[in-house]
Structures are given as C-alpha cells and as structure tokens.
Design an enzyme around this catalytic site. Structure first.
Site, PDB file in Angstrom:
ATOM      1  N   CYS A 144       0.499  -5.370 -12.680  1.00 10.48           N
ATOM      2  CA  CYS A 144       1.294  -5.547 -11.457  1.00 10.48           C
ATOM      3  C   CYS A 144       1.702  -4.215 -10.870  1.00 10.48           C
ATOM      4  CB  CYS A 144       2.576  -6.307 -11.751  1.00 10.48           C
ATOM      5  SG  CYS A 144       2.305  -7.893 -12.486  1.00 10.48           S
ATOM      6  N   CYS A 188       6.142   0.374  -6.222  1.00 10.80           N
ATOM      7  CA  CYS A 188       4.794  -0.214  -6.187  1.00 10.80           C
ATOM      8  C   CYS A 188       3.773   0.770  -5.657  1.00 10.80           C
ATOM      9  CB  CYS A 188       4.797  -1.476  -5.330  1.00 10.80           C
ATOM     10  SG  CYS A 188       3.181  -2.257  -5.194  1.00 10.80           S
TER      11      CYS A 188
HETATM   12  N1  SAH Z   1       3.601  -8.537  -1.873  1.00 10.65           N
HETATM   13  C1  SAH Z   1       3.761  -9.667  -2.741  1.00 10.65           C
HETATM   14  C2  SAH Z   1       2.590  -9.773  -3.685  1.00 10.65           C
HETATM   15  C3  SAH Z   1       2.519  -8.694  -4.756  1.00 10.65           C
HETATM   16  S1  SAH Z   1       2.852  -9.472  -6.235  1.00 10.65           S
HETATM   17  C4  SAH Z   1       5.083  -9.569  -3.464  1.00 10.65           C
HETATM   18  O1  SAH Z   1       5.721  -8.530  -3.360  1.00 10.65           O
HETATM   19  O2  SAH Z   1       5.503 -10.531  -4.064  1.00 10.65           O
HETATM   20  C5  SAH Z   1       2.971  -8.223  -7.343  1.00 10.65           C
HETATM   21  C6  SAH Z   1       4.266  -8.263  -8.103  1.00 10.65           C
HETATM   22  O3  SAH Z   1       4.312  -7.083  -8.915  1.00 10.65           O
HETATM   23  C7  SAH Z   1       5.476  -8.213  -7.182  1.00 10.65           C
HETATM   24  O4  SAH Z   1       6.546  -8.936  -7.714  1.00 10.65           O
HETATM   25  C8  SAH Z   1       5.760  -6.733  -7.203  1.00 10.65           C
HETATM   26  O5  SAH Z   1       7.074  -6.450  -6.802  1.00 10.65           O
HETATM   27  C9  SAH Z   1       5.515  -6.391  -8.642  1.00 10.65           C
HETATM   28  N2  SAH Z   1       5.328  -4.962  -8.873  1.00 10.65           N
HETATM   29  C10 SAH Z   1       5.059  -4.004  -7.972  1.00 10.65           C
HETATM   30  N3  SAH Z   1       4.962  -2.802  -8.549  1.00 10.65           N
HETATM   31  C11 SAH Z   1       5.192  -2.996  -9.865  1.00 10.65           C
HETATM   32  C12 SAH Z   1       5.198  -2.142 -10.996  1.00 10.65           C
HETATM   33  N4  SAH Z   1       4.951  -0.849 -10.878  1.00 10.65           N
HETATM   34  N5  SAH Z   1       5.459  -2.686 -12.202  1.00 10.65           N
HETATM   35  C13 SAH Z   1       5.665  -4.017 -12.328  1.00 10.65           C
HETATM   36  N6  SAH Z   1       5.644  -4.870 -11.313  1.00 10.65           N
HETATM   37  C14 SAH Z   1       5.415  -4.375 -10.084  1.00 10.65           C
END
Ligand code: SAH
Length: 340
Positions: free
Chosen positions: A333, A117
C-alpha cells in the site's frame, strides 16, 4: 476503429447493429475478450467468417501490455502495465489472503497528495478509461490463470477512484457481466480518500461496490495535514456521508487507518477513533506505514500497533491489521509509483 475494450455490453450490441450484425453476437464476443482473453477477431471461431472480417476491419480491443512482472518472496506479483499511449501503471496480484485479490489502479498518478503516499508524489498525470481499468483485471486474470475462478478486486492501486467516477463505475459494470468475468460488485472494494460528492452519487447506484474509507486521522487539524482533501470535505462531513450510505444486511464500511509513528498512533488517537465511529457499521483496518524514500514518516513498532488495536477492541470496534504484502518489490500500500 471502435475500441471494443471501452464498451459495456449494451454499447457493444449497438456497435454490432451499426456494423450490420445481429446483437446477440455481443455475448460471444464478451466471452472471447473477458473469459478467454482472446482479442484477435480471427481467433473467435464461433463467429462467421464475415463477422470476423468486419470486426478486424472496423474494431480493435486495446489491452494493457505487461512491461514488467516482479514476484515477491510472499508470492505477491506486481505488474507494470503499459497503456496504448505509453503511460505506465501498476497492478498487483495478492494471492491467498485467503481469497485471491487484484489491486487495480484507477488513474495514472494521483492528485490527492496524502502526506505518506508515494503515488501522491507523482501528481495526477491522467485518468484511466473504463476499458483500461477493466483491462487490468482482464490481463491479471489471464496472467494468473484465475479468469474462471473467484477473485476479488480492490480499487486500491494508483489513483483516487471517486476522482474518476464514471469510468470506474462503468468498469465495474463491464466486469460484472455474466458472460464476461462475472465479477459480483460485492467482490469489488472501492477505497476512497473521502470525496463526499462521489460517495453521495455512489449511494444511488444500482451496482454498489463495498466501500473503504481512508480515514487516517481523528481530528480535523491532524487530517488536514495528512490527507489534504480534508480541507474541502472534513471528517465531520465524511462521517455524516458514511451514515447515509445504504448498507447491505451484514455489510460494514471499512475504515483504513495508516499508522505513523508519533503522529497518529497514540492511545488517545485510538480512543478518539472509537468515539468517531460510534453507531456506524464499521470495521477498522490498521495499515502500519510502509516506508518509502522521500516519505517523512516512520512505521510504528508492533507493540504500538497492538496497543492501538486493543483500545479499538475494548471499544467494540472490529479491527484487523493489514499484513504488508510484497514490500520487497515495493508493491505494498502506498508504494506504487512508476517514475522511480
Ligand atoms: N486513493 C484511494 C485508493 C488508494 S488505497 C484511497 O486513498 O483510499 C491505498 C491505501 O493505502 C489507502 O488507504 C492509502 O491511504 C494507504 N497508503 C498510502 N500510502 C501508504 C503507505 N506508505 N503505507 C501504508 N498505507 C499507505
């Protein structure tokens, strides 16, 4: 100066009483701020001149300002918002999914450092206040002309909502106010990396948002690497916590599963996932990785995603694949980060 943006309805009424004004004006003021997007008391024309002057003298309504707005080919719109202290956050409007959805941030940056992320690479800069969280929704609702319409929010922007518990829950309360945006908590999805004590607190709340869990892995060893908080609250504890969550009659917990090529996208991973979720009212949302510079993983092929999904379906698990929206403007995301 009292910042009315930080007050829930009851606190607003108390503030009015302190200022020597009747409490019932709270309702009108909430309407101005939330429904009509008016924050200047002199424009609140159904209040007395005297009350308008008192408000102008003693109160303010902090509202994030739009520093930049980018519209993607698919209509997804990313807002770079500037807060009162100059910090920047991102919020995203995702149209027609078929619902209208706002993706809202809960922190500036994030402390969780999930391996894939981009927000995690910023670290946590600070928590957002309740007024800043609700303020994003106010700004997006008015920017998109949806303040009077039905929309959903997902707390899936920057930050970990359960790492900023009280302001998040207060914002949900403020947004639910009938004289405000009247956003039913069912229309709010709180996505968490699995902060178990926060989940247990959430289980006791009167206004419960829908829940999404960022699972992403099926063995402790694998999740320890991808989602570091797993070393504190492991999969076993997390799934136990999910079993204890009160569920609405037809409600389901959404499990998000980011798919990383060669890392967690095998048929065996899918089989383990089916086993792990057995007996839970669950649905799985597969998120093929949105690649970003500095993120050391690859997005799996569509074939790999489909093969994985088929195993879930065969195991009687409901599954959807998240369509990446706004990737061309890095609004998808895990692509929100303001320092780049
Ligand atoms: N911190 C919370 C809110 C973020 S939600 C959580 O982790 O749930 C954003 C979502 O996108 C989360 O499921 C996260 O894991 C996902 N995510 C993070 N980086 C990503 C990426 N590079 N590609 C796709 N999804 C990703």
């Amino acid at each position: 100066m009292t910042d009315l943006a930080e007050l829930d309805r009851r606190e607003l009424e108390e503030t009015l009483a302190d200022l020597g004004a009747p409490r019932f004006h709270g309702r009108q003021i909430y309407r101005w701020i939330y429904k009509r997007g008016v924050t200047d008391p002199s424009a609140m024309t159904d209040l007395s001149q005297k009350l308008r002057a008192t408000l102008a003298e003693h109160t303010t309504v902090s509202t994030p300002t739009v520093a930049r707005k980018q519209v993607s080919e698919d209509g997804t719109t990313k807002f770079l918002l500037k807060l009162a202290d100059g910090q920047l956050i991102e919020s995203v409007y995702i149209p027609d999914t078929p619902a209208q959805t706002f993706c809202i941030s809960t922190q500036v940056g994030c402390a969780m450092k999930c391996a894939f992320c981009l927000t995690g690479t910023m670290g946590l800069i600070r928590n957002l206040t309740a007024g800043e969280i609700a303020g994003q929704v106010r700004v997006l609702a008015h920017e998109t002309g949806l303040a009077d319409k039905i929309f959903n929010i997902v707390l899936m922007g920057m930050g970990e909502p359960l790492h900023n518990y009280d302001p998040v829950m207060k914002a949900i309360r403020m947004l639910a106010d009938k004289d405000g945006l009247d956003l039913h908590p069912r229309r709010v999805t709180l996505s968490t990396v699995g902060v178990v004590p926060g989940m247990m607190k959430l289980a006791e709340e009167e206004l419960m948002p829908s829940l999404a869990i960022s699972l992403h892995a099926t063995t402790e060893e694998q999740r320890d690497r991808l989602v570091p908080i797993n070393r504190k609250y492991d999969i076993k504890e997390l799934i136990d916590a999910c079993r204890k969550m009160p569920m609405r009659r037809r409600g389901k917990i959404m499990f998000e599963y980011v798919m990383l090529a060669g890392e967690n996208d095998s048929i065996d991973d899918a089989k383990r996932l089916v086993k792990l979720l057995r007996g839970l009212k669950a649905k799985v949302n597969l998120l093929p990785l949105n690649e970003a510079p500095g993120i050391p993983f690859k997005r799996p092929s569509d074939d790999a995603v489909n093969a994985f999904a088929k195993v879930l379906v065969a195991g009687d698990v409901r599954v959807t694949v998240r369509k990446s929206r706004g990737r061309d403007i890095r609004a998808a995301c895990g692509q929100l980060a303001t320092d780049k």
